[in-house]
Design a protein around this motif. Structure first.
Motif, PDB file in Angstrom:
ATOM      1  N   TYR A   1       0.788  -1.218  -0.096  1.00  0.00           N
ATOM      2  CA  TYR A   1      -0.089  -0.137  -0.087  1.00  0.00           C
ATOM      3  C   TYR A   1       0.856   1.268  -0.143  1.00  0.00           C
ATOM      4  CZ  TYR A   1      -4.585  -1.993   0.392  1.00  0.00           C
ATOM      5  OH  TYR A   1      -5.921  -2.519   0.018  1.00  0.00           O
ATOM      6  N   ALA A   2       2.014   1.157   0.608  1.00  0.00           N
ATOM      7  CA  ALA A   2       3.088   2.181   0.612  1.00  0.00           C
ATOM      8  C   ALA A   2       3.437   2.744  -0.770  1.00  0.00           C
ATOM      9  CB  ALA A   2       3.948   2.193   1.668  1.00  0.00           C
TER      10      ALA A   2
ATOM     11  N   LEU B   1      -7.245   5.964   2.344  1.00  0.00           N
ATOM     12  CA  LEU B   1      -6.773   4.699   2.965  1.00  0.00           C
ATOM     13  C   LEU B   1      -6.923   4.969   4.582  1.00  0.00           C
ATOM     14  CD1 LEU B   1      -3.329   4.207   1.154  1.00  0.00           C
ATOM     15  CD2 LEU B   1      -5.475   3.050   0.884  1.00  0.00           C
ATOM     16  N   ASP B   2      -6.917   6.192   5.140  1.00  0.00           N
ATOM     17  CA  ASP B   2      -6.837   6.247   6.353  1.00  0.00           C
ATOM     18  C   ASP B   2      -8.441   5.908   6.718  1.00  0.00           C
ATOM     19  OD1 ASP B   2      -4.268   6.933   6.879  1.00  0.00           O
ATOM     20  OD2 ASP B   2      -4.586   9.063   6.762  1.00  0.00           O
TER      21      ASP B   2
ATOM     22  N   ARG C   1      -1.279  12.113  -3.784  1.00  0.00           N
ATOM     23  CA  ARG C   1      -0.902  11.368  -2.751  1.00  0.00           C
ATOM     24  C   ARG C   1      -1.486  11.686  -1.411  1.00  0.00           C
ATOM     25  NH1 ARG C   1       5.269  10.968  -4.854  1.00  0.00           N
ATOM     26  NH2 ARG C   1       4.931   9.622  -6.324  1.00  0.00           N
ATOM     27  N   ALA C   2      -1.830  13.099  -1.132  1.00  0.00           N
ATOM     28  CA  ALA C   2      -2.194  13.324   0.132  1.00  0.00           C
ATOM     29  C   ALA C   2      -3.696  12.919   0.046  1.00  0.00           C
ATOM     30  CB  ALA C   2      -2.129  14.948   0.067  1.00  0.00           C
TER      31      ALA C   2
ATOM     32  N   TYR D   1      -0.320   1.488   5.956  1.00  0.00           N
ATOM     33  CA  TYR D   1       0.569   1.592   5.033  1.00  0.00           C
ATOM     34  C   TYR D   1       1.975   1.981   5.819  1.00  0.00           C
ATOM     35  CZ  TYR D   1      -1.223   6.168   5.028  1.00  0.00           C
ATOM     36  OH  TYR D   1      -1.628   7.616   5.404  1.00  0.00           O
TER      37      TYR D   1
ATOM     38  N   SER E   1       4.971   4.286   6.381  1.00  0.00           N
ATOM     39  CA  SER E   1       5.352   5.698   6.517  1.00  0.00           C
ATOM     40  C   SER E   1       6.507   5.736   5.383  1.00  0.00           C
ATOM     41  CB  SER E   1       5.412   6.109   7.702  1.00  0.00           C
ATOM     42  OG  SER E   1       6.808   5.661   8.437  1.00  0.00           O
ATOM     43  N   ASP E   2       6.511   7.261   5.049  1.00  0.00           N
ATOM     44  CA  ASP E   2       7.505   7.767   4.314  1.00  0.00           C
ATOM     45  C   ASP E   2       8.687   7.315   5.001  1.00  0.00           C
ATOM     46  OD1 ASP E   2       5.672   8.551   2.265  1.00  0.00           O
ATOM     47  OD2 ASP E   2       5.712  10.743   2.713  1.00  0.00           O
TER      48      ASP E   2
ATOM     49  N   ARG F   1      -4.004   9.074   0.653  1.00  0.00           N
ATOM     50  CA  ARG F   1      -3.768   8.847   2.201  1.00  0.00           C
ATOM     51  C   ARG F   1      -5.175   9.060   3.083  1.00  0.00           C
ATOM     52  NH1 ARG F   1       1.106  11.568   1.267  1.00  0.00           N
ATOM     53  NH2 ARG F   1       3.148  10.132   1.207  1.00  0.00           N
TER      54      ARG F   1
ATOM     55  N   LEU G   1       1.081   4.333  -2.885  1.00  0.00           N
ATOM     56  CA  LEU G   1       0.992   5.819  -2.690  1.00  0.00           C
ATOM     57  C   LEU G   1       2.039   6.297  -3.793  1.00  0.00           C
ATOM     58  CD1 LEU G   1       0.523   6.077   0.966  1.00  0.00           C
ATOM     59  CD2 LEU G   1      -1.210   6.835  -0.851  1.00  0.00           C
TER      60      LEU G   1
END
Length: 335
Positions: free
Chosen positions: A185-186, A221-222, A214-215, A228, A230-231, A218, A189
């Motif tokens: 999932y990461a 997904l949230d 991407r925002a 997912y 994190s960066d 996120r 993104l």
């Protein structure tokens, strides 16, 4: 153990080719001019430091190849081709055959699990290029990619460990991970910018547009409760491993448009976010616009990166990319 690479394009060709170079038994499934080139002259695998000519069994379909009890099948086609691939594989392969999704997106594993008992996901961090029939290229050196693997929906077993070991033999960094979908999932993104980069003229505004998409994702997904990496975690995992040593024209979506394949996998990248949003009564206009424009470019054979960001953003929230008038739609109207 024989590795059957179903979809020997950029990623599949590089992984299969380097597995063969490392001494593992490999068979390739490809199509069209690429298959013809492999059959006549072998598969050329280029890296920043070497050039390998790989001669292995190659066929168009699993039935033509002939499946064996010791096969491990890597699905390496784009997500939009997974359904057809599985339908051709299921009648001729034992349902206990390990099926490994060497693919971007997150829908492939579930589709495979419907037909096969043992399914694995790989988080693909492997910059590659395929623009010419019979030739694939790894763009990073000395390590061609990071290919962590885990069972779907979760866990690690002996097969996952064995596959990771084989990939390490071929020069990849590969570790078994029981929570591989969190990483996929990461990666999803990360891949959301592919469609925008493929169609839009490269300007500083493209990076901002990609960040906004991407925002938006996120947030979806949230809302869906999907975890997912994190960066920061992604940066630590990549570290200094991936060193791009060639001049890359673009990612997989740009390559699809450049080769004029007529299709693109955006429905399973940005489209995955759109689907998750719609299932929850939410909107994802940036990702929907990316999906529409990429599909239009593929269907019409448009030149990659020929659309301005202004043209792209002008169609946000409308059906205009498909030439339809914006405004209320009746039930019989096409979306």
């Amino acid at each position: 153990m024989r590795f059957v690479i179903f979809g020997a394009g950029a990623v599949g060709g590089v992984v299969g080719g380097l597995l063969a170079v490392a001494g593992h038994e490999v068979a390739l499934l490809a199509r069209g001019r690429h298959l013809a080139a492999i059959r006549s002259a072998g598969l050329t695998v280029e890296t920043p430091t070497d050039r390998h000519l790989v001669r292995v069994a190659a066929a168009e379909t699993p039935a033509e190849l002939g499946m064996r009890p010791d096969d491990v099948v890597f699905l390496a086609m784009k997500g939009n081709d997974t359904g057809a691939a599985l339908r051709s594989l299921a009648p001729v392969a034992d349902p206990r055959t390990p099926v490994v999704c060497l693919q971007n997106g997150v829908a492939n594993e579930r589709a495979a699990l419907r037909l096969f008992e043992h399914v694995y996901g790989i988080c693909v961090m492997c910059p590659t290029t395929h623009l010419e029939p019979g030739v694939v290229r790894a763009d990073c050196a000395p390590t061609p990619g990071i290919l962590d693997i885990g069972q779907f929906p979760g866990g690690v077993d002996e097969t996952a460990v064995a596959i990771a070991s084989a990939l390490a033999d071929a020069g990849f960094v590969s570790e078994p991970d029981p929570a591989i979908m969190r990483w996929k999932y990461a990666k999803l993104l990360t891949n959301l910018g592919n469609a925008i980069d493929a169609v839009c003229t490269r300007t500083p505004e493209v990076a901002e547009l990609t960040a906004r998409a991407r925002a938006e994702a996120r947030g979806v997904l949230d809302a869906a409760g999907i975890g997912y990496a994190s960066d920061a975690e992604d940066a630590v995992r990549r570290g200094e491993i991936l060193q791009v040593r060639t001049e890359r024209g673009g990612g997989s979506s740009w390559q699809s448009l450049t080769r004029g394949t007529g299709s693109i996998e955006t429905d399973y990248l940005n489209g995955e976010i759109v689907l998750l949003a719609r299932e929850r009564g939410l909107a994802a206009p940036l990702n929907e616009n990316a999906r529409r424009w990429a599909n239009r470019f593929a269907a019409e054979g448009r030149v990659p990166r020929s659309l301005s960001v202004a043209e792209w953003t002008a169609t946000l929230g409308s059906a205009a990319p498909w030439g339809l008038a914006a405004g209320p739609r009746g039930l019989g109207d096409k979306p």
